[in-house]
Design a protein around this motif. Sequence first.
Motif, PDB file in Angstrom:
ATOM      1  N   GLY A  51       0.807  -1.233   0.000  1.00  0.00           N
ATOM      2  CA  GLY A  51       0.000   0.000   0.000  1.00  0.00           C
ATOM      3  C   GLY A  51       0.832   1.271   0.000  1.00  0.00           C
ATOM      4  O   GLY A  51       0.347   2.333   0.388  1.00  0.00           O
ATOM      5  N   ASN A  52       2.065   1.182  -0.430  1.00  0.00           N
ATOM      6  CA  ASN A  52       2.918   2.378  -0.473  1.00  0.00           C
ATOM      7  C   ASN A  52       2.628   3.146  -1.765  1.00  0.00           C
ATOM      8  O   ASN A  52       3.027   2.737  -2.836  1.00  0.00           O
ATOM      9  N   TYR A  53       1.949   4.249  -1.637  1.00  0.00           N
ATOM     10  CA  TYR A  53       1.480   4.959  -2.830  1.00  0.00           C
ATOM     11  C   TYR A  53       2.431   6.077  -3.253  1.00  0.00           C
ATOM     12  O   TYR A  53       2.240   6.690  -4.295  1.00  0.00           O
ATOM     13  N   ALA A  54       3.444   6.373  -2.438  1.00  0.00           N
ATOM     14  CA  ALA A  54       4.358   7.461  -2.802  1.00  0.00           C
ATOM     15  C   ALA A  54       5.786   6.938  -2.863  1.00  0.00           C
ATOM     16  O   ALA A  54       6.275   6.339  -1.911  1.00  0.00           O
ATOM     17  N   ASN A  55       6.413   7.157  -4.002  1.00  0.00           N
ATOM     18  CA  ASN A  55       7.793   6.742  -4.185  1.00  0.00           C
ATOM     19  C   ASN A  55       8.670   7.991  -4.217  1.00  0.00           C
ATOM     20  O   ASN A  55       8.463   8.876  -5.040  1.00  0.00           O
ATOM     21  N   LEU A  56       9.607   8.048  -3.282  1.00  0.00           N
ATOM     22  CA  LEU A  56      10.477   9.220  -3.178  1.00  0.00           C
ATOM     23  C   LEU A  56      11.852   8.855  -3.737  1.00  0.00           C
ATOM     24  O   LEU A  56      12.497   7.922  -3.246  1.00  0.00           O
TER      25      LEU A  56
ATOM     26  N   GLU B  10       3.784   8.872  -7.983  1.00  0.00           N
ATOM     27  CA  GLU B  10       2.633   8.071  -7.553  1.00  0.00           C
ATOM     28  C   GLU B  10       2.922   6.625  -7.945  1.00  0.00           C
ATOM     29  O   GLU B  10       3.375   6.353  -9.042  1.00  0.00           O
ATOM     30  N   LEU B  11       2.647   5.710  -7.064  1.00  0.00           N
ATOM     31  CA  LEU B  11       3.157   4.345  -7.288  1.00  0.00           C
ATOM     32  C   LEU B  11       2.088   3.267  -7.440  1.00  0.00           C
ATOM     33  O   LEU B  11       2.395   2.142  -7.824  1.00  0.00           O
ATOM     34  N   LEU B  12       0.857   3.552  -7.118  1.00  0.00           N
ATOM     35  CA  LEU B  12      -0.131   2.470  -7.129  1.00  0.00           C
ATOM     36  C   LEU B  12      -1.227   2.644  -8.160  1.00  0.00           C
ATOM     37  O   LEU B  12      -2.166   1.849  -8.211  1.00  0.00           O
ATOM     38  N   GLY B  13      -1.152   3.699  -8.956  1.00  0.00           N
ATOM     39  CA  GLY B  13      -2.234   3.941  -9.914  1.00  0.00           C
ATOM     40  C   GLY B  13      -1.719   4.029 -11.330  1.00  0.00           C
ATOM     41  O   GLY B  13      -0.636   3.542 -11.654  1.00  0.00           O
ATOM     42  N   GLY B  14      -2.510   4.643 -12.178  1.00  0.00           N
ATOM     43  CA  GLY B  14      -2.104   4.878 -13.564  1.00  0.00           C
ATOM     44  C   GLY B  14      -2.024   3.613 -14.392  1.00  0.00           C
ATOM     45  O   GLY B  14      -2.635   2.587 -14.077  1.00  0.00           O
TER      46      GLY B  14
ATOM     47  N   ARG C 205      -3.500  12.252  -1.922  1.00  0.00           N
ATOM     48  CA  ARG C 205      -2.605  11.710  -0.888  1.00  0.00           C
ATOM     49  C   ARG C 205      -1.141  11.790  -1.321  1.00  0.00           C
ATOM     50  O   ARG C 205      -0.274  12.082  -0.500  1.00  0.00           O
ATOM     51  N   VAL C 206      -0.862  11.584  -2.604  1.00  0.00           N
ATOM     52  CA  VAL C 206       0.543  11.662  -3.028  1.00  0.00           C
ATOM     53  C   VAL C 206       0.980  13.133  -3.122  1.00  0.00           C
ATOM     54  O   VAL C 206       2.140  13.470  -2.848  1.00  0.00           O
TER      55      VAL C 206
ATOM     56  N   GLY D  77       3.761   5.410   2.709  1.00  0.00           N
ATOM     57  CA  GLY D  77       2.310   5.684   2.686  1.00  0.00           C
ATOM     58  C   GLY D  77       1.537   4.526   3.285  1.00  0.00           C
ATOM     59  O   GLY D  77       0.497   4.709   3.897  1.00  0.00           O
ATOM     60  N   GLY D  78       2.041   3.295   3.115  1.00  0.00           N
ATOM     61  CA  GLY D  78       1.414   2.121   3.722  1.00  0.00           C
ATOM     62  C   GLY D  78       1.971   1.902   5.125  1.00  0.00           C
ATOM     63  O   GLY D  78       2.689   2.755   5.655  1.00  0.00           O
TER      64      GLY D  78
END
Length: 369
Positions: A100-105, A135-139, A170-171, A269-270
């Motif tokens: 559930g980690n939606y943000a990648n830094l 953003e890591l979980l969509g698109g 959220r991102v 994020g998760g």
Amino acid sequence: MQLKITVLEGDGIGPEVTCEAVRTLHAVAALNGHKFDFATGKIGGEAIRQTGSPLPTATLDMCMASDAVLLGAVGSPEFDALPATHRPEAGLLLLRRAMGNYANLRPAIAYEEIASASPLRPEIAAGADILIVRELLGGLYFGEPRGISYDNGNSVATNTMTYSAHEIQRVARVAFDAAMRRKKKVASVDKANVLETSQLWRRIVSEVARDYPDVMLEHLYVDACAMHLIKNPKRFDVILTENLFGDILSDEAAVITGSLGMLGSASIGGEVGLYEPVHGSAPDIVGQGVANPVGAIASAAMLLRYTGKLEQEAKDIEEAISLVLKAGYRTPDIKSPIGGVMASTSEMGQLVIEALAEIADRRYAYHAV
Ligand code: NAD
């Protein structure tokens, strides 16, 4: 501080560079009185060979029961002919989604010391310090429907790009929070002149920006951003973008810094953070002792910062990396045309550990005075 860390070395150079990151974490624990417990699991090609799955249930359970996951890299030419869902990379996508980690830094820092390794002129690249929030979980990576179908003998491939306002909000908050700790600038990247997902992206990011009046927001099309990254990377502070654009731009930003091998990343994020270098399994250099471990070690620093809330320890690792580069040590990917001392993967790791000890000694001496 006690941390339970799952280590997934993965494929190719993954085990070589992860070993140095784990050694660095052991050194940080010993120097600062922390207790880090490590457990190891299988992912990617190695997991397929042993279990038939790129992400065995045992690995996923172990990850979810830990405080953080430190990963090397996945991928091997041996599996290139398999369908996408059976390849080693599928294990990583499944893991990212499950966590559930939606943000990648992804920080891209162009150290002055290795400016000559950048394909850009040193005066353009040196000193650039960019944080890409992807953003890591969509698109397109997760959108349905997807697949390849056959229509009257013609093959048709489909991928779907979808974003909801919630996913964007959220991102965006992660990016604005990060900008508040940096130079207070966010460049939000989209393709709003063509894509509806980007039009929603632009509107929601502008709404989130109202909660951060101190942060300067600009919107950029992805093609313009790609150009500005090459022409003047120092104009950027935080770049916020969706999954596919972030994948491409972060590699572009990485290469500007001198080498993919230099950069770490954090996926947050998760409940459990995932930390990994931005590079892949580099099958072309595996087993030669020449892989640059700095990206993996920088990922360990991010683990301490975001999961452990150990900011000073994270900064110490980053300073140690900088000291080693200043002293002229180089793996082949960042070799200097005017000298420097060649170091192997394990020598580079050892040098970072020695620099950490030096930093701790200096601090002790300062407090003792
Ligand atoms: P790559 O990042 O593995 O390698 C690209 C180039 O950079 C190669 O020339 C490699 O030698 C060099 N390089 C990468 N890391 C380095 C390091 N630490 N030190 C020195 N040089 C380094 O990308 P690729 O060649 O496109 O992909 C190889 C495999 O890795 C593929 O199977 C791909 O799917 C996979 N991959 C995995 C991840 C991941 O695990 N997150 C990311 C990208 C690619």
